[in-house]
Scaffold this motif. Structure first.
Motif, mmCIF file in Angstrom:
data_model
loop_
_atom_site.group_PDB
_atom_site.id
_atom_site.type_symbol
_atom_site.label_atom_id
_atom_site.label_comp_id
_atom_site.label_asym_id
_atom_site.label_seq_id
_atom_site.Cartn_x
_atom_site.Cartn_y
_atom_site.Cartn_z
ATOM 1 N N GLU A 14 0.860 -1.181 0.000
ATOM 2 C CA GLU A 14 0.000 0.000 0.000
ATOM 3 C C GLU A 14 0.897 1.231 0.000
ATOM 4 N N THR A 15 0.829 1.997 -1.083
ATOM 5 C CA THR A 15 1.714 3.143 -1.244
ATOM 6 C C THR A 15 1.100 4.130 -2.228
ATOM 7 N N ASN A 16 1.366 5.383 -2.035
ATOM 8 C CA ASN A 16 0.893 6.418 -2.955
ATOM 9 C C ASN A 16 -0.604 6.325 -3.239
ATOM 10 N N GLY A 17 -1.367 5.924 -2.223
ATOM 11 C CA GLY A 17 -2.805 5.837 -2.372
ATOM 12 C C GLY A 17 -3.295 4.647 -3.185
ATOM 13 N N LYS A 18 -2.402 3.707 -3.502
ATOM 14 C CA LYS A 18 -2.756 2.548 -4.314
ATOM 15 C C LYS A 18 -2.519 1.259 -3.539
ATOM 16 N N THR A 19 -3.301 0.256 -3.873
ATOM 17 C CA THR A 19 -3.123 -1.089 -3.328
ATOM 18 C C THR A 19 -2.614 -2.000 -4.429
ATOM 19 N N ILE A 20 -1.459 -2.581 -4.187
ATOM 20 C CA ILE A 20 -0.765 -3.394 -5.180
ATOM 21 C C ILE A 20 -0.608 -4.809 -4.637
ATOM 22 N N PHE A 21 -0.944 -5.785 -5.434
ATOM 23 C CA PHE A 21 -0.744 -7.182 -5.049
ATOM 24 C C PHE A 21 0.303 -7.822 -5.955
ATOM 25 N N ILE A 22 1.208 -8.577 -5.354
ATOM 26 C CA ILE A 22 2.151 -9.404 -6.100
ATOM 27 C C ILE A 22 1.692 -10.849 -5.988
ATOM 28 N N ASP A 23 1.510 -11.503 -7.124
ATOM 29 C CA ASP A 23 1.175 -12.931 -7.210
ATOM 30 C C ASP A 23 -0.025 -13.309 -6.330
ATOM 31 N N PRO A 24 -1.231 -12.813 -6.675
ATOM 32 C CA PRO A 24 -2.409 -12.988 -5.810
ATOM 33 C C PRO A 24 -3.081 -14.366 -5.905
ATOM 34 N N PHE A 25 -2.388 -15.384 -5.440
ATOM 35 C CA PHE A 25 -2.935 -16.734 -5.341
ATOM 36 C C PHE A 25 -3.740 -16.822 -4.052
ATOM 37 N N ILE A 26 -5.069 -16.754 -4.195
ATOM 38 C CA ILE A 26 -5.955 -16.701 -3.034
ATOM 39 C C ILE A 26 -6.882 -17.907 -2.999
ATOM 40 N N THR A 27 -7.697 -18.088 -4.042
ATOM 41 C CA THR A 27 -8.588 -19.240 -4.121
ATOM 42 C C THR A 27 -7.771 -20.521 -4.213
ATOM 43 N N GLY A 28 -8.004 -21.425 -3.288
ATOM 44 C CA GLY A 28 -7.245 -22.679 -3.270
ATOM 45 C C GLY A 28 -5.970 -22.603 -2.462
ATOM 46 N N ASN A 29 -5.682 -21.444 -1.907
ATOM 47 C CA ASN A 29 -4.482 -21.252 -1.085
ATOM 48 C C ASN A 29 -4.862 -21.433 0.383
ATOM 49 N N GLY A 30 -4.533 -22.599 0.933
ATOM 50 C CA GLY A 30 -4.881 -22.887 2.313
ATOM 51 C C GLY A 30 -4.080 -22.093 3.320
ATOM 52 N N ALA A 31 -3.049 -21.371 2.851
ATOM 53 C CA ALA A 31 -2.182 -20.614 3.755
ATOM 54 C C ALA A 31 -2.544 -19.139 3.838
ATOM 55 N N THR A 32 -3.569 -18.719 3.092
ATOM 56 C CA THR A 32 -3.885 -17.287 3.078
ATOM 57 C C THR A 32 -5.009 -16.938 4.046
#
Length: 226
Positions: A14-32
């Motif tokens: 989160e920087t400069n008023g923006k939200t940035i995601f790197i490698d957004p593996f969410i669905t199926g990710n049991g560790a998130t």
């Protein structure tokens, strides 16, 4: 700048008023800790085309009208799915309104397997150098140890480096510890571990291999401020 680790290799900036995601593996990710339906994002940065890194990129980008920055072949594939994708490649850098992005080499593979079990080549894998607010973040993506990490460390004052430690597919803890030494990052956060049995590791043991005060284990959902 606020950095949040969300399990596997998912990092939110989160920087400069923006939200940035790197490698957004969410669905199926049991560790998130995340639910993909709740994620708001302005920019997605991708290191390579494997499904545990591209993850929810397409639905997230379409729902949020987010920009996706990725290696050329992967960006081209994503653009065919209706995504607003900006292509880059290893060694190239570009100043965006939200910060500067530079792609580094990574030693790994990069492909996408479609519903017909066809393997689609998605270009070279990469690491990401991200510069904003006078800070430098390095996300190594999936990679083996390589000696040019010394050069990355010599040419950049890295504030935080996110390094894979899972072994089997990427560096293991010992190689990642050497990478941390070469990169000379002020803080090193382990990623890409414990999501699947084959990459189970003890992140605290990894931290013990680093110089005192350098390693920092972030639990999914835990943040740090720069």
């Amino acid at each position: 700048m606020k950095l949040t680790y969300h399990g596997h290799s998912v990092v939110k900036i989160e920087t400069n008023g923006k939200t940035i995601f790197i490698d957004p593996f969410i669905t199926g990710n049991g560790a998130t800790d995340l639910n993909a339906d709740d994620v708001k994002v302005d920019v997605i940065l991708l290191t390579h085309g494997h499904s545990d890194h591209v993850g929810d990129t397409i639905p997230l980008a379409l729902r949020n009208n987010a920009l996706v920055v990725a290696p050329f072949e992967l960006a081209t594939y994503l653009s065919w799915q209706g995504v607003n994708a900006h292509p880059m490649h290893i060694g190239g850098a570009r100043q965006f309104e939200f910060g500067k992005v530079k792609l580094t080499q990574a030693f790994h593979g990069s492909s996408y397997i479609d519903e017909n079990k066809q393997i689609i080549y998605t270009g070279m894998p990469c690491g990401i150098l991200f510069y904003a607010e006078g800070k430098t973040i390095y996300h190594a993506g999936d990679t083996a140890l390589f000696s040019d990490m010394k050069l990355i460390g010599e040419r950049n004052e890295i504030d935080v480096a996110f390094l894979p430690i899972g072994d089997n597919f990427t560096m293991g803890p010992e190689d990642a510890a050497l990478a941390a030494d070469w990169l000379r990052a002020k803080t090193v956060v382990p990623i890409h571990y414990n999501t699947f049995p084959v990459i189970e590791q003890n992140p605290h043991q990894f931290v013990s291999l680093l110089k005192e005060g350098v390693g920092k284990v972030l639990q999914p959902g835990e943040s740090m401020e720069l």
